[in-house]
Enzyme design. Structure first.
Site: not given
Ligand code: XUL
Ligand code: CO
Length: 452
Positions: A110, A113
């Site tokens: 993300h 992150d």
């Molecule tokens: C949350 C989840 C996230 C998504 C990406 O449960 O799985 O980490 O994969 O935002």
């Protein structure tokens, strides 16, 4: 570790430069027992069948906190008071040292992150750009590739009431700006996919929620994201990740079938596929196998966030997968459907809070990767032995007969069917579903897989 450290990293000093294949009899926890990237399985290298990714959130940007306690992990870049830019660099250097030593081809992240939110939008953007420059250098150095990028539209307080489905159009605009940026970053890094997880696209209470209004907003958001993908020429796949609840009480992207219905309702089915997560399936009251089979049947299968839940509680524990029995059935469906195209297996899994040593992160991934590798061998065995395909085909064989064809071809009416039954021309007889026979046959393949 030197927080200003060099690009090659020196964080996981107890781990060799590359995790090697030790074989099933190896007792070395820092060696693979099953995973051999170059082993051919059904015409492809194991590495190309599995397309494994490390996630940068749970593994590098989470301190081991829970709702009752602070972080327990040894992650110096997350310590309070470290300059944010220095912290981001150290985190990325450790992450790419990890990916390189593990020897897997992909990673996923993300925006938040890898770069903290600044005091202004411009500062946030500059933080991200600096990190993306560093990621690009690491990708060139190690050969690691991006499975998918995504924007975090759930951590900041502005998103407490949702992103696209927020009652405030200004928040919708903020989310749009963030997704535009990360879509472009993902394109720059030649990502194979872009993921949207609607973590707070849902409601806490219906007392203050206009469901019809939020549905319209959500559909509009997904439409302009797809529009921008085409505008910038991003060649990857757009993926939506279903999850029924947590953090919100109810999330709109409840499960695979719900998302596919939503996409079809809004003429978006051609633009999006699904990123299915094992623990999200179990939270929705389904098996992982069910979600994969449903996505494939509805034409929306894309990628996997691999992990597992805990059968004794009802939340998203995101543990590393360890059940070949469960994973093999999902991998079987994927193989029969032709395997991954742009998707792969991303380890959206986190350590337990007591797993505080640096090597725990390796042990977790190695065991998870071996689980996937063995599941792949079992699934390939099931395909080769026609364990499920032949009995399934046989079970539906009558639909190729005259009666079946006339029903599906649309040429027959209710009245004609009744006439056939009344005249005794149609006389169906119950047949065994053979569930136990099939369960036993699947087990035989799992027990034997890869032993030859
Ligand atoms: C949350 C989840 C996230 C998504 C990406 O449960 O799985 O980490 O994969 O935002
Ligand atoms: Co996920």
């Amino acid at each position: 570790m030197d927080l200003e450290g060099g690009m090659s990293g020196d964080f996981f000093t107890d781990v060799p430069a590359r995790i090697k294949f030790g074989g099933p009899d190896s007792t070395d926890p820092l060696a693979y027992a099953v995973y051999q990237p170059d082993r051919m399985v059904r015409g492809k290298r194991m590495a190309d069948q599995l397309r494994i990714a490390v996630c940068l959130w749970h593994s590098f940007n989470w301190p081991g906190s829970d709702v009752f306690g602070v972080g327990t992990f040894d992650r110096p870049w997350l310590a309070p008071g470290v300059d944010p830019r220095t912290a981001s660099q150290a985190k990325l250097d450790a992450a790419f040292e990890f990916i390189d030593k593990l020897g897997v081809p992909f990673f996923a992240f993300h925006d938040r992150d890898v770069a903290p939110e600044g005091r202004t939008y411009a500062e946030t953007r500059a933080n991200l750009d600096a990190s993306v420059d560093r990621i690009e250098k690491h990708m060139q150095r190690t050969g690691a590739r991006l499975l998918w990028g995504t924007a975090n539209l759930f951590s900041h307080p502005r998103y407490a009431a949702g992103a696209a489905t927020n009652p405030d159009p200004g928040v919708f605009a903020y989310a749009a700006a963030q997704v535009k940026t990360m879509l472009e970053v993902t394109n720059r890094l030649k990502g194979a996919n872009y993921v949207l997880w609607g973590g707070r696209e849902g409601y806490e209470t219906l007392l203050n929620t206009d469901l019809a209004q939020e549905e319209v907003q959500f559909a509009r958001f997904l439409a302009i994201v797809a529009e921008h993908k085409h505008k910038i020429g991003f060649a990857g796949t757009l993926l939506i990740e279903p999850k029924p609840q947590e953090p919100t009480k109810h999330q709109y992207d409840y499960d695979a079938a719900t998302v596919m219905g939503f996409l079809q309702r809004h003429d978006l089915a051609g633009e999006y596929r699904l990123n299915l997560e094992a623990n999200h399936a179990t939270l929705a009251g389904h098996s992982f196998h069910h979600e994969v089979a449903t996505a494939i049947a509805l034409g929306g299968f894309g990628s996997i966030d691999v992990n597992r839940g805990d059968y004794q509680n009802g939340w998203d524990t995101d543990q590393f997968p360890n059940s070949v029995d469960e994973v093999a059935l999902a991998v079987y469906e994927i193989l029969v459907a032709g395997g991954f195209t742009t998707g792969g297996f991303n380890f959206d899994a986190k350590l337990r809070r007591q797993s505080i040593s640096r090597t725990d992160l390796f042990h977790a991934h190695i065991a998870g990767i071996d689980t996937l590798a063995r599941a792949l061998l079992a699934a390939a065995d099931m395909v080769e032995h026609d364990t499920l395909a032949a009995p399934r085909k046989e079970r539906y064989a009558d639909w190729s007969n005259e009666l079946g064809k006339s029903i599906l071809g649309g040429s027959v009416t209710l009245a004609e069917l009744e006439r056939g039954i009344a005249a005794g021309e149609i006389d169906p007889k119950p047949r065994s579903g053979q569930q136990e026979l099939l369960e036993g046959a699947v087990n035989r393949r799992i027990w034997r897989a890869g032993s030859s």
